[in-house]
Write an enzyme that holds these catalytic residues in place. Structure first.
Site, mmCIF file in Angstrom:
data_model
loop_
_atom_site.group_PDB
_atom_site.id
_atom_site.type_symbol
_atom_site.label_atom_id
_atom_site.label_comp_id
_atom_site.label_asym_id
_atom_site.label_seq_id
_atom_site.Cartn_x
_atom_site.Cartn_y
_atom_site.Cartn_z
ATOM 1 N N GLY A 185 0.483 -1.103 -0.181
ATOM 2 C CA GLY A 185 -0.025 -0.162 -0.302
ATOM 3 C C GLY A 185 0.396 1.007 -0.182
ATOM 4 C CB VAL A 234 -2.469 8.780 3.514
ATOM 5 C CG1 VAL A 234 -2.029 9.767 4.398
ATOM 6 C CG2 VAL A 234 -3.151 9.579 3.297
ATOM 7 C CB THR A 244 3.274 8.199 -0.151
ATOM 8 O OG1 THR A 244 2.106 7.332 -1.109
ATOM 9 C CG2 THR A 244 4.448 9.625 -0.335
ATOM 10 C CB ALA A 260 2.526 -4.760 -2.913
ATOM 11 C CE LYS A 269 -7.538 3.051 11.884
ATOM 12 N NZ LYS A 269 -6.956 4.222 11.762
ATOM 13 C CD GLU A 319 2.408 2.438 19.410
ATOM 14 O OE1 GLU A 319 1.034 3.179 19.763
ATOM 15 O OE2 GLU A 319 2.792 2.180 20.516
ATOM 16 C CE LYS A 379 -7.640 5.032 15.231
ATOM 17 N NZ LYS A 379 -7.620 6.703 15.038
HETATM 18 N N1 LIG Z 1 -3.841 8.375 6.996
HETATM 19 C C1 LIG Z 1 -3.828 8.739 8.897
HETATM 20 O O1 LIG Z 1 -3.971 9.110 9.481
HETATM 21 C C2 LIG Z 1 -3.505 7.006 9.565
HETATM 22 C C3 LIG Z 1 -3.739 5.700 8.505
HETATM 23 N N2 LIG Z 1 -4.107 4.463 9.644
HETATM 24 C C4 LIG Z 1 -4.141 3.644 8.747
HETATM 25 O O2 LIG Z 1 -3.144 3.381 7.935
HETATM 26 C C5 LIG Z 1 -3.687 1.906 7.117
HETATM 27 C C6 LIG Z 1 -3.583 2.900 5.525
HETATM 28 O O3 LIG Z 1 -4.313 4.510 5.684
HETATM 29 P P1 LIG Z 1 -3.900 5.305 4.535
HETATM 30 O O4 LIG Z 1 -2.662 5.150 4.170
HETATM 31 O O5 LIG Z 1 -4.085 6.512 5.319
HETATM 32 O O6 LIG Z 1 -4.815 4.565 3.239
HETATM 33 P P2 LIG Z 1 -4.856 5.150 1.838
HETATM 34 O O7 LIG Z 1 -6.209 5.386 1.698
HETATM 35 O O8 LIG Z 1 -4.120 7.048 1.039
HETATM 36 O O9 LIG Z 1 -3.744 4.250 1.053
HETATM 37 C C7 LIG Z 1 -3.562 3.338 1.540
HETATM 38 C C8 LIG Z 1 -3.020 2.163 -0.245
HETATM 39 O O10 LIG Z 1 -3.655 0.815 -0.208
HETATM 40 C C9 LIG Z 1 -3.982 0.195 -1.602
HETATM 41 N N3 LIG Z 1 -4.896 -0.931 -1.623
HETATM 42 C C10 LIG Z 1 -5.855 -1.068 -1.177
HETATM 43 N N4 LIG Z 1 -5.949 -2.411 -1.352
HETATM 44 C C11 LIG Z 1 -4.319 -2.356 -1.497
HETATM 45 C C12 LIG Z 1 -4.738 -4.110 -2.275
HETATM 46 N N5 LIG Z 1 -5.256 -4.831 -2.601
HETATM 47 N N6 LIG Z 1 -3.437 -4.120 -3.363
HETATM 48 C C13 LIG Z 1 -2.421 -3.193 -3.402
HETATM 49 N N7 LIG Z 1 -2.367 -2.027 -2.794
HETATM 50 C C14 LIG Z 1 -4.148 -1.583 -1.955
HETATM 51 C C15 LIG Z 1 -4.610 1.680 -1.959
HETATM 52 O O11 LIG Z 1 -4.991 1.670 -3.514
HETATM 53 C C16 LIG Z 1 -4.097 2.751 -1.168
HETATM 54 O O12 LIG Z 1 -3.062 3.441 -1.940
HETATM 55 C C17 LIG Z 1 -5.390 2.131 7.171
HETATM 56 O O13 LIG Z 1 -5.139 0.927 7.878
HETATM 57 C C18 LIG Z 1 -5.422 2.857 8.109
HETATM 58 O O14 LIG Z 1 -6.502 2.780 9.073
HETATM 59 C C19 LIG Z 1 -3.463 4.346 11.035
HETATM 60 C C20 LIG Z 1 -3.547 5.569 11.534
HETATM 61 C C21 LIG Z 1 -3.688 6.906 10.990
HETATM 62 N N1 LIG Z 2 -8.985 7.810 10.301
HETATM 63 C C1 LIG Z 2 -8.221 7.820 11.617
HETATM 64 C C2 LIG Z 2 -6.406 8.071 10.729
HETATM 65 C C3 LIG Z 2 -6.272 7.083 12.144
HETATM 66 O O1 LIG Z 2 -6.012 6.467 12.985
HETATM 67 C C4 LIG Z 2 -7.991 9.370 11.850
HETATM 68 O O2 LIG Z 2 -8.902 10.333 11.473
HETATM 69 O O3 LIG Z 2 -7.950 9.061 13.488
HETATM 70 NA NA NA Z 3 0.029 5.163 18.491
#
Ligand SMILES: NC(=O)C1=CN([C@@H]2O[C@H](COP(=O)(O)OP(=O)(O)OC[C@H]3O[C@@H](n4cnc5c(N)ncnc54)[C@H](O)[C@@H]3O)[C@@H](O)[C@H]2O)C=CC1
Ligand SMILES: N[C@@H](CC=O)C(=O)O
Ligand code: NA
Length: 434
Positions: free
Chosen positions: A15, A18, A21, A48, A108, A132, A208
């Site tokens: 993945g 956000v 990257t 991936a 989570k 974490e 959470k």
């Molecule tokens: N954005 C945030 O502030 C936070 C996010 N998280 C967790 O981190 C994880 C990622 O979140 P984000 O980066 O915000 O989400 P996002 O939606 O920006 O990124 C997820 C990426 O994974 C890719 N993806 C999804 N299914 C796929 C597959 N089958 N094969 C390959 N790529 C695939 C999507 O195309 C996307 O680019 C989630 O579990 C989210 O709950 C946890 C804490 C904070």
């Molecule tokens: N979508 C979640 C991302 C972090 O866990 C939030 O807004 O807190």
């Molecule tokens: Na934490």
């Protein structure tokens, strides 16, 4: 577990959204420091993604992209899952463990839904499971509960654990922004889940809460045991009424070890402006832990966003990588206490009930008698002359109760709604004290 000594440790990232990257940015730009901290080279062997031809940040080497996540997992010592969602994340993580790799995830939803299965697979493989970033983003609260406080008795954890909803409520309160506008901004800033319903309806905070309760009370607390209410029903009138009585509205996660078992719930609540949680703005999170020996602890920081979340992920990567190189394992699941989940009907809470009532003598007495009938006592009542009330040709009555059982409070509200003199129960919100 395979120890790695004579070669670089192979890292696969699943993945590249956000968080992914920003994790890749750190792996690339801080490679030297991270390797020195681990005591081994770290090699990013692949990323991936769904679509290898989609435009991406220039920090990601296009040669590393693959749409075959399974094959990538099979070649890795350490898999960093940042795709989100239950599947294929679960299957890929189990595949990683089956191949002997350690796993770091920020997911989570997955840990709350399938934690026991993931822990078991990690233990069988002699590998690490770290998560974490799954709770309160950058704040090191999982490690604190899992390790630092493992010698203490935790009685209650209370916190703001969803950045998106805190951002929305804060913007509604401080800038008067409309709900949808604030949500759009939270999405732009990378705080929201791919489907923001998970944030707005409280499901993300509930996941959470389930993780926090499981760690804090050494008990498996499934997501289904967390009573969950989001913020979609919170209106600008609620925000204004809260301000009038010296409160702000926050989405809280509360887990407690009570005589009747573990109470776990997520709901919006009125927080007095003097309370430390009232000062948690934007996408910041805060988690209070109350424990027997340490007393009260407060953790505060950025709960969402790419870079802060990447910090937590990278901390786990370093920990898992160190184990690969020097030996050692992350703590296994600790669920020995096996406490029961307590019914949410037994939770003790206070309510603010906002009613539109007929503006005539005797109505207040009627309302008070319904409340008293359920053994609930009133802490404060006030009438507010709002434009909404005069549009309805009614009076707005705002009642704050003393602490009572949730079931008795629910019955009170249901009976109030039945009164002829009550034209509308406009909102019902919990209230917490200082
Ligand atoms: N954005 C945030 O502030 C936070 C996010 N998280 C967790 O981190 C994880 C990622 O979140 P984000 O980066 O915000 O989400 P996002 O939606 O920006 O990124 C997820 C990426 O994974 C890719 N993806 C999804 N299914 C796929 C597959 N089958 N094969 C390959 N790529 C695939 C999507 O195309 C996307 O680019 C989630 O579990 C989210 O709950 C946890 C804490 C904070
Ligand atoms: N979508 C979640 C991302 C972090 O866990 C939030 O807004 O807190
Ligand atoms: Na934490």
């Amino acid at each position: 577990m395979t120890r790695v000594q004579d070669r670089s440790l192979r890292i696969a990232v699943l993945g590249a959204g956000v968080v992914g990257t920003e994790v890749i940015r750190s792996l690339v730009t801080q490679e030297g420091d991270l390797s020195a901290r681990v005591g081994s080279g770290l090699e990013l062997i692949g990323v991936a993604v769904r679509d290898t031809s989609a435009p991406r940040d220039s920090v990601i080497d296009p040669a590393l992209l693959t749409s075959d996540a399974g094959s990538l997992v099979d070649r890795a010592d350490l898999v960093v899952e940042l795709m989100g969602g239950l599947e294929p994340a679960r299957t890929l993580i189990l595949r990683a463990f089956a191949a002997g790799a350690s796993v770091v995830t920020a997911n989570k939803a997955l840990v709350a839904a399938h934690g026991p299965e993931l822990y078991e697979a990690a233990e069988a493989a002699g590998a690490d499971l770290y998560f974490e970033a799954a709770v309160a983003g950058a704040i090191p609260v999982v490690r604190a509960l899992r390790e630092s406080l493992a010698g203490d008795e935790i009685s209650r954890v209370l916190g703001i654990v969803n950045g998106t909803t805190n951002y929305i409520l804060d913007e509604m309160t401080t800038a008067g922004l409309a709900f949808d506008v604030a949500l759009g901004q939270a999405q732009e800033l990378g705080y929201a889940e791919a489907d923001p319903t998970a944030d707005v309806e409280g499901h993300d905070a509930a996941a959470k809460a389930a993780i926090i309760a499981s760690l804090a009370f050494h008990t498996r607390i499934p997501l289904s045991a967390v009573a969950c209410e989001g913020i979609s029903a919170v209106t600008k009138e609620d925000v204004a009424a809260a301000a009038e009585s010296g409160h702000v509205i926050k989405l809280l996660a509360i887990v407690e070890n009570t005589a009747g078992g573990v109470q776990a719930r997520v709901h919006p609540a009125l927080v007095p402006t003097g309370h430390p949680l009232a000062g948690v703005h934007g996408a910041f999170n805060a988690v209070f832990v109350e424990s027997e020996s340490a007393g009260e602890l407060m953790f505060y920081g950025r709960g969402a966003g790419g870079r802060p979340t990447a910090s937590a992920v990278l901390g786990d990567v370093v920990a898992a990588a160190r184990h690969r190189v020097h030996g050692g394992l992350a703590p296994a699941e600790s669920a020995y206490a096996g406490l029961a989940a307590a019914p949410s009907a037994d939770a003790l809470t206070r309510l603010q009930i906002r009613l539109y009532v007929a503006d005539r003598p005797g109505v207040l007495a009627q309302v008070a008698s319904v409340v008293a009938k359920h053994g609930v006592s009133i802490e404060a009542v006030r009438q507010s002359d709002t434009a909404q009330a005069s549009q309805r040709d009614a009076a707005e009555l705002i009642i704050i109760t003393h602490r009572a059982r949730q079931a008795d409070l629910d019955a009170t509200v249901a009976d109030l709604a039945e009164l002829d003199s009550v034209t509308e129960v406009a909102s019902v919100l919990r209230v917490i004290g200082i």
